[in-house]
Design an enzyme around this catalytic site. Structure first.
Site, short mmCIF file in Angstrom:
data_model
loop_
_atom_site.label_atom_id
_atom_site.label_comp_id
_atom_site.label_asym_id
_atom_site.label_seq_id
_atom_site.Cartn_x
_atom_site.Cartn_y
_atom_site.Cartn_z
N LYS A 42 -7.91 2.42 3.56
CA LYS A 42 -8.32 3.53 3.98
C LYS A 42 -9.43 4.20 3.52
O LYS A 42 -9.81 4.13 2.30
CB LYS A 42 -6.89 4.54 3.50
N LYS A 55 -8.16 2.64 -1.50
CA LYS A 55 -8.34 3.98 -0.76
C LYS A 55 -9.73 4.55 -1.60
O LYS A 55 -9.71 4.68 -2.69
CB LYS A 55 -7.11 4.97 -1.26
C1 PBG Z 1 -3.38 12.10 -0.50
C2 PBG Z 1 -3.81 11.62 0.89
C3 PBG Z 1 -4.75 12.18 1.41
C4 PBG Z 1 -4.82 11.45 2.80
C5 PBG Z 1 -3.54 11.02 3.00
N1 PBG Z 1 -2.93 11.07 1.60
C6 PBG Z 1 -6.18 12.95 0.93
C7 PBG Z 1 -6.80 12.63 -0.13
O1 PBG Z 1 -6.75 11.80 -0.92
O2 PBG Z 1 -7.54 13.78 -0.21
C8 PBG Z 1 -5.88 11.44 3.88
C9 PBG Z 1 -5.49 11.34 5.21
C10 PBG Z 1 -6.70 11.79 6.36
O3 PBG Z 1 -7.72 12.14 5.97
O4 PBG Z 1 -6.19 11.86 7.23
N2 PBG Z 1 -1.91 12.66 -0.42
#
Ligand code: PBG
Length: 328
Positions: A251, A199
């Site tokens: 992601k 991520k």
């Molecule tokens: C963290 C989380 C995020 C997303 C999913 N889970 C955001 C982040 O890390 O700030 C992003 C999902 C998206 O942008 O569609 N709980």
């Protein structure tokens, strides 16, 4: 006889719609799509999320309809996010059985738990008043190991509420192993773990942060990956698999297809990708301006993500796309 030129004619494979359909290497199936859903505490009616046109803040009541629609569309799952009214430093709402996410999970599990995989985001950022994915040390840094204790408790609360698959999105070291151990110790070896292995600290999360009314000041660059790093994405996936992840994820999706392809080439477990809020918003904005064909573009993005190696894709278009696929 002189050889006919050109001797090789790959265009034969593209000559008609039936030929192309038969030759397609990648297909989309509703069962490989997962719909992320936002449930907001304290709203009487569902409300649109401005930066994600077509996506709603659900109430517990409207969630019922959305998950039923998702199940009828044949989706593989729904991934739930909760937005609480109150936040604190420890993210207490995440472990409270009556916290909004756990309540929403019970609703979804009751409604469609037998038809698709009910999944929950396991992260503290929606519940903390500072907006970080973990708890903070006295110096203000994110305390990895103290956060793992919170994740263990959160996992038990989510499993108890009926979540079948926990999405570990916090990017803390050791989170998969810690949560697996807590669940197994509580007799919940049945619950699946999705490691958000690679991520990245991405600007494409922008609209999501609006959607969850993120309190974050600063950024997540001490725990999410540097977009410059491909090797490190592979390493994180390997670690999550070693720690016991049932599924690993990359992601965002579209700017990280190389990482996705790398992980897919070697992973012994399923590999998913999350087409995130900024990817969604870009396409919607361009389509709203008439700059691109909406449906073709959406299908092309998802086909590309699948072609790069994703076994399943989280996408805010999941239900709508499933409808198109059925109509064919
Ligand atoms: C963290 C989380 C995020 C997303 C999913 N889970 C955001 C982040 O890390 O700030 C992003 C999902 C998206 O942008 O569609 N709980």
């Amino acid at each position: 006889m002189t050889a006919q030129f050109p001797a090789v004619r790959p265009r034969r494979l593209r000559r008609s719609e039936p030929v192309r359909r038969l030759m397609a290497e990648t297909r989309l199936d509703p069962a490989q799509l997962v719909l992320p859903l936002f449930v907001r505490e304290g709203f009487a009616e569902p409300r649109p999320i401005v930066s994600m046109p077509g996506v709603l803040h659900h109430t517990l009541d409207s969630l019922r309809g959305a998950v039923t629609e998702a199940a009828s569309a044949g989706l593989g799952g729904v991934m739930l996010f909760g937005i609480p009214e109150q936040r604190d430093a420890l993210g207490s709402g995440a472990t409270d059985p009556d916290g909004i996410l756990n309540r929403a999970t019970r609703v979804a599990a009751e409604e469609v738990g037998g038809d698709l995989v009910v999944q929950t985001d396991l992260c503290l950022d929606e519940f903390t008043d500072h907006g970080h994915c973990g708890v903070l040390a006295p110096d203000g840094s994110v305390d990895n190991d103290a956060t793992l204790e919170r994740y263990r408790d959160m996992a038990l609360a989510q499993a108890e509420a009926g979540s079948q698959l926990l999405g570990l999105s916090g990017m803390m070291d050791g989170q998969v192993a810690a949560v697996r151990e807590a669940l197994d110790g509580a007799g919940r070896s049945d619950v699946l773990l999705l490691g958000y292995a690679a991520k990245y600290a991405s600007a494409f999360f922008g609209p999501f942060r609006d959607a969850v009314e993120s309190a974050l000041q600063g950024d997540r660059r001490t725990y999410q990956l540097d977009p410059a790093n491909r090797r490190e994405g592979r390493r994180e996936a390997v670690l999550d698999i070693e720690e016991g992840a049932d599924v690993v994820m990359v992601k965002p999706a579209m700017s990280y297809l190389d990482v996705l392809a790398d992980v897919a080439a070697t992973s012994p477990v399923p590999v998913w990708a999350y087409q995130v809020s900024g990817e969604y918003a870009m396409v919607e904005a361009a389509a709203a301006n008439g700059w691109i064909e909406r449906e073709r573009t959406i299908l092309e993005t998802l086909t590309g993500i699948r072609r790069a190696g994703a076994d399943a894709v989280l996408t805010y278009w999941a239900t709508e796309v499933a409808g198109w696929l059925r109509g064919r």
